[in-house]
Design a protein around this motif. Structure first.
Motif, PDB file in Angstrom:
ATOM      1  N   ALA A 181      38.392  47.397  39.784  1.00 29.22           N
ATOM      2  CA  ALA A 181      38.769  46.693  41.007  1.00 29.22           C
ATOM      3  C   ALA A 181      38.065  45.348  41.095  1.00 29.22           C
ATOM      4  O   ALA A 181      38.676  44.333  41.475  1.00 29.22           O
ATOM      5  CB  ALA A 181      38.441  47.552  42.232  1.00 29.22           C
ATOM      6  N   ALA A 182      36.784  45.295  40.730  1.00 23.15           N
ATOM      7  CA  ALA A 182      36.041  44.037  40.759  1.00 23.15           C
ATOM      8  C   ALA A 182      36.603  43.046  39.737  1.00 23.15           C
ATOM      9  O   ALA A 182      36.709  41.843  40.005  1.00 23.15           O
ATOM     10  CB  ALA A 182      34.558  44.305  40.481  1.00 23.15           C
ATOM     11  N   LEU A 183      36.986  43.559  38.560  1.00 19.33           N
ATOM     12  CA  LEU A 183      37.551  42.688  37.523  1.00 19.33           C
ATOM     13  C   LEU A 183      38.886  42.105  37.978  1.00 19.33           C
ATOM     14  O   LEU A 183      39.137  40.898  37.845  1.00 19.33           O
ATOM     15  CB  LEU A 183      37.734  43.481  36.223  1.00 19.33           C
ATOM     16  N   LEU A 184      39.756  42.958  38.518  1.00 19.73           N
ATOM     17  CA  LEU A 184      41.062  42.489  38.973  1.00 19.73           C
ATOM     18  C   LEU A 184      40.936  41.587  40.201  1.00 19.73           C
ATOM     19  O   LEU A 184      41.732  40.662  40.376  1.00 19.73           O
ATOM     20  CB  LEU A 184      41.955  43.689  39.296  1.00 19.73           C
ATOM     21  N   GLU A 185      39.935  41.852  41.044  1.00 16.64           N
ATOM     22  CA  GLU A 185      39.699  40.987  42.200  1.00 16.64           C
ATOM     23  C   GLU A 185      39.259  39.603  41.737  1.00 16.64           C
ATOM     24  O   GLU A 185      39.732  38.580  42.245  1.00 16.64           O
ATOM     25  CB  GLU A 185      38.637  41.613  43.102  1.00 16.64           C
ATOM     26  N   ARG A 186      38.359  39.571  40.772  1.00 14.62           N
ATOM     27  CA  ARG A 186      37.862  38.283  40.262  1.00 14.62           C
ATOM     28  C   ARG A 186      38.978  37.484  39.612  1.00 14.62           C
ATOM     29  O   ARG A 186      39.081  36.267  39.801  1.00 14.62           O
ATOM     30  CB  ARG A 186      36.739  38.530  39.245  1.00 14.62           C
TER      31      ARG A 186
END
Length: 205
Positions: free
Chosen positions: A86-91
């Protein structure tokens, strides 16, 4: 550079993305773990596919259908898979287009992650059904083999697990080298109209 190559292949515009994570071991003995410069960055994790524990990172990867890397990161394996992805896709949300389908495995099952994908990114998360939930997508085992084959290429022909990195910067650089090599091979295969776009046989002599 990886993103620049990815944008030049036809599957960049497809409505399908694959996501997965895989162990990236960085040490094999307790003594090495104790004196490693990676202490504090790496951690112990469990590899379900090989039923073994490891010490190192987990590589998180987003690719196109034929395996062209779109974005990636390394994380301590003690952090949850859904949290890291989720953090990767958010970034890198600019690399995900509304309406796309993201194909994942059971490790990404969870209401919060599905809500994040649909509400924040506007994408459809498709993963194998768990035994404790109503049937939706089935096992989709054959399709899931696509991302597993990409990881096999990274670990087999590109020797990902033999990276030899001894510092955080070294591990990140050597992982990036292998992903860039994969991206360059796929890009070249598209440019030369090779029949199998992820095949690196022509380059590994």
């Amino acid at each position: 550079m990886i993103e620049a190559l990815a944008r030049q292949v036809p599957t960049w515009n497809d409505d399908l993305r694959l996501i997965d994570s895989t162990p990236l071991p960085c040490a094999a003995s307790r003594e090495t773990v104790k004196r490693s410069d990676l202490a504090g960055h790496c951690g112990y994790g469990y590899c379900r596919s090989h039923s073994r524990f490891f010490w190192g990172f987990r590589l998180y990867l987003v690719t196109t259908a034929e395996g062209m890397p779109v974005t990636w990161c390394l994380a301590n394996p003690k952090i949850g898979e859904r949290e890291v992805m989720a953090a990767l896709l958010e970034r890198d949300h600019h690399l995900v287009r509304q309406g796309q389908v993201i194909l994942a495995d059971k490790g990404f099952a969870g209401k919060e992650f599905e809500a994040f994908c649909s509400e924040r990114l506007g994408v459809h998360l498709v993963r194998p059904d768990r035994e404790d939930e109503p049937a939706r997508h089935g096992k989709i085992a054959r399709v899931r083999q696509w991302i597993e084959a990409v990881i096999d290429t990274l670990k087999g022909q590109l020797s990902l697990e033999q990276h030899g990195g001894r510092t955080p910067a070294g591990v990140f650089a050597r992982t990036g080298q292998r992903l860039l090599a994969l991206a360059a091979g796929i890009w070249h295969n598209w440019a030369t109209n090779a029949p199998v776009k992820r095949s690196l046989i022509a380059y590994d002599h």
